[in-house]
Motif scaffolding. Sequence first.
Motif: not given
Length: 343
Positions: A85-107
């Motif tokens: 996720f942090l590297a931008g390589g997951a499906a959610i990274n692709v879809f969030a970027k496509q739709n202009g959605i800010d993506l944050q990860i919570v440990d």
Amino acid sequence: MASLRSTKNTDLEAALAAAINNKTKPLGSLGRLEELAAQIGLIQQTTTPKLNAPGIMIFAGDHGVVAEGVSAYPQDVTWQMVENFLAGGAAINVFAKQNGIDLQIVDAGVNHDFGAREFLHNCKVANGTCNFAQEPAMTSAQCQMALQNGRDLVARLSGNVLGFGEMGIGNTTAAAALMHKLSGVAVADCVGAGTGLNSAGILHKQKVIEAAVALHAKVTEPLDVLACFGGFEIATMVGAMLAAAERRMVLLIDGFIVTSALLVAAKMEPAILDYCVFSHQSDESGHARMLQVLGAKPVLQLDLRLGEGTGAALVYPMLQAAVNFLNQMATFGSAQVSEKSAG
């Protein structure tokens, strides 16, 4: 004591219905988009709703119950996927970027030390929960800490749309246990393949949950059930969901695990359901039944079962369409289009 206010407003509902019905289209012809437009208007208490700064948070945590052999993947996959996720390589990274959605990860409780990283919130309660097949997954104090962490995360947001995603090997087992305890649905109808178990693996997972439920039979209150069977990522989501609804945000609910967190939140504050858009019906066994328990109507049916918040990201353009037609589409009067005659 429930304190979250419902979005119900008879006068506003009538005003929204009039605004929607006066658009240049046959009554009801935009189907579910009309329902979404009305829902978002009620959440924001206006006939001209706006969406701004949409975000998705992925809550990650590890589960002690993995020791019982309930997952097709090893626990290390949790932290490895967080790195993805942090590297931008997951499906959610692709879809969030496509739709202009800010993506944050919570440990929330991953069994790994990530150090300080951009886009990663360190809300680690512990390095994973305890094995609920042997003892409660977390203490009451840990559960309260996770809830507060979720609230604190939302307090720092500026947008009015928040999607929820998750990552945690073993968390479909936790979600199924929560579903059973809070809904009364038989364990066999709550358990599915998760990350890819075969039929024997699914049966084993079912038996692990049934034994754990018998061990903790006296646990019944929602927060106690969450502490006993949940995960740190699930508990942190519960706190974030409650805080987001209190701020009158639109909550985008993803799949099986996210919906299990909402099930807990709804037991605490039933009005939270007014603020939720159920993005899709997951292909994970049990999700359709959980949606039925909540009286929820999913927007999409794409046979997804990935998690990560992917369904939430994919449904966001539907929200944009709903708000845009309400705000931008001509009325019969402004377009000088004849309306349907009576009779």
